[in-house]
Write a protein that holds these residues in place. Sequence first.
Motif, PDB file in Angstrom:
ATOM      1  N   ARG A 129     -41.061 -23.455  -5.960  1.00  0.00           N
ATOM      2  CA  ARG A 129     -40.340 -24.710  -5.725  1.00  0.00           C
ATOM      3  C   ARG A 129     -39.131 -24.866  -6.638  1.00  0.00           C
ATOM      4  O   ARG A 129     -38.442 -25.897  -6.591  1.00  0.00           O
ATOM      5  CB  ARG A 129     -41.286 -25.898  -5.906  1.00  0.00           C
ATOM      6  CG  ARG A 129     -42.289 -26.021  -4.788  1.00  0.00           C
ATOM      7  CD  ARG A 129     -42.935 -27.385  -4.736  1.00  0.00           C
ATOM      8  NE  ARG A 129     -43.857 -27.607  -5.835  1.00  0.00           N
ATOM      9  CZ  ARG A 129     -44.579 -28.717  -5.991  1.00  0.00           C
ATOM     10  NH1 ARG A 129     -44.457 -29.701  -5.137  1.00  0.00           N
ATOM     11  NH2 ARG A 129     -45.415 -28.837  -6.997  1.00  0.00           N
TER      12      ARG A 129
ATOM     13  N   ARG B 220     -38.893 -25.242  -9.931  1.00  0.00           N
ATOM     14  CA  ARG B 220     -39.045 -26.373 -10.831  1.00  0.00           C
ATOM     15  C   ARG B 220     -39.501 -25.922 -12.212  1.00  0.00           C
ATOM     16  O   ARG B 220     -40.205 -24.920 -12.350  1.00  0.00           O
ATOM     17  CB  ARG B 220     -40.081 -27.361 -10.280  1.00  0.00           C
ATOM     18  CG  ARG B 220     -39.620 -28.183  -9.092  1.00  0.00           C
ATOM     19  CD  ARG B 220     -40.710 -29.166  -8.683  1.00  0.00           C
ATOM     20  NE  ARG B 220     -40.241 -30.132  -7.694  1.00  0.00           N
ATOM     21  CZ  ARG B 220     -40.945 -31.189  -7.308  1.00  0.00           C
ATOM     22  NH1 ARG B 220     -42.148 -31.418  -7.825  1.00  0.00           N
ATOM     23  NH2 ARG B 220     -40.453 -32.023  -6.420  1.00  0.00           N
TER      24      ARG B 220
ATOM     25  N   GLU C 122     -46.119 -33.078  -7.583  1.00  0.00           N
ATOM     26  CA  GLU C 122     -45.159 -33.282  -6.500  1.00  0.00           C
ATOM     27  C   GLU C 122     -44.279 -34.498  -6.752  1.00  0.00           C
ATOM     28  O   GLU C 122     -43.058 -34.382  -6.827  1.00  0.00           O
ATOM     29  CB  GLU C 122     -45.900 -33.430  -5.168  1.00  0.00           C
ATOM     30  CG  GLU C 122     -44.984 -33.724  -3.981  1.00  0.00           C
ATOM     31  CD  GLU C 122     -43.878 -32.701  -3.803  1.00  0.00           C
ATOM     32  OE1 GLU C 122     -42.727 -33.098  -3.488  1.00  0.00           O
ATOM     33  OE2 GLU C 122     -44.150 -31.502  -3.988  1.00  0.00           O
TER      34      GLU C 122
ATOM     35  N   ASP D  29     -35.096 -29.552 -11.472  1.00  0.00           N
ATOM     36  CA  ASP D  29     -34.731 -28.646 -10.394  1.00  0.00           C
ATOM     37  C   ASP D  29     -33.851 -27.556 -11.013  1.00  0.00           C
ATOM     38  O   ASP D  29     -32.757 -27.835 -11.511  1.00  0.00           O
ATOM     39  CB  ASP D  29     -33.974 -29.397  -9.296  1.00  0.00           C
ATOM     40  CG  ASP D  29     -33.603 -28.513  -8.112  1.00  0.00           C
ATOM     41  OD1 ASP D  29     -32.882 -27.506  -8.306  1.00  0.00           O
ATOM     42  OD2 ASP D  29     -34.023 -28.833  -6.993  1.00  0.00           O
TER      43      ASP D  29
END
Length: 322
Positions: free
Chosen positions: A106, A108, A167, A123
């Motif tokens: 992801r 991250r 999340e 991010d």
Amino acid sequence: MCFCPILGAAVLTLAPAAAKDTGLIFVSNEKTNNIIVLDPKDYKVVKDLKVSRRPRDMHFNADRTKLYVACGDDDVIDIIDVAKLEVIGKLATGPSPETFAMDEKRRRIYVSNEEGSSLSILDIDQNIIIHEVPTGAEPEGVFIAEDFKTLYVTSEVGDLVHLIDAEDGHVIQDVVVGTRPRRFAATPDKKELWVTAELSGDVWIIDREKFEVSGKIDFLPPGMRKTDVTPVGLVMTKDGKTAYVTLGHAAHVAVVDIPTRKVTAYILVGKRSWGITLTKDESKLFVANGFGDDVTIIDTKTRKATVSVPVGRIPWGIVIDE
């Protein structure tokens, strides 16, 4: 939720050159603001790499072409090209980043901000903070679950471990542990999470399914006072049989039998031992001695220190490219 543009995006025009399995040993040093890179054969310094101020936790990306370094006094994570041994980018964080975990799928990074009482979710590609999660004061340890859905974060001042939804970035539940919890290690069977508690001088064991404390391990090396026992770093062998715990001011590493939770040996190391890592074949342990400005190398078979190697001032952590 915070979509905050910060710094320039850490996008590189040239891919870093391939460098795998070099065996190079990277040691972060808080006071000299550098990474000392050691040759694995003779432990001589290959590179004295200047980075942002107060480098602490370090992690490689999946293919180990990049090394990410949390730098607490500049509120950034430096990105190092492992082949070139140079800084090629930076990611901005919250105040005083200390430890972090990565989810490359992801893209991250989850980083504890010691002076911000928060966990930042970054991010990597956009170089923005997408979530800022409030935590107890002085968060440190960060562990991401194997499915990357949840995180565990320690609060040193709150004596807490937070369970966080990875999340959308919110605290699901807390559990109280010992005084000043620092860092984590998960048993290979994924059933337990071990947490060092620096000022109570012990390791607390959390049942991950129930998210509750299921046990505690105390330490007292021969000839040491209980107040000297300040555990911080810990690692486990891949077979789930042995844990090694640094005992800080007690200047020892404890060897623990994981199934029985019994201490089986103490190994003498340097002053204020904190950071610890195992080689891939688990034949050697590397221990960062914060007040000795050196790294102790231990033969895990004999359970004895073989050599101490001078590095920078106040070494914090150690990672190996293998």
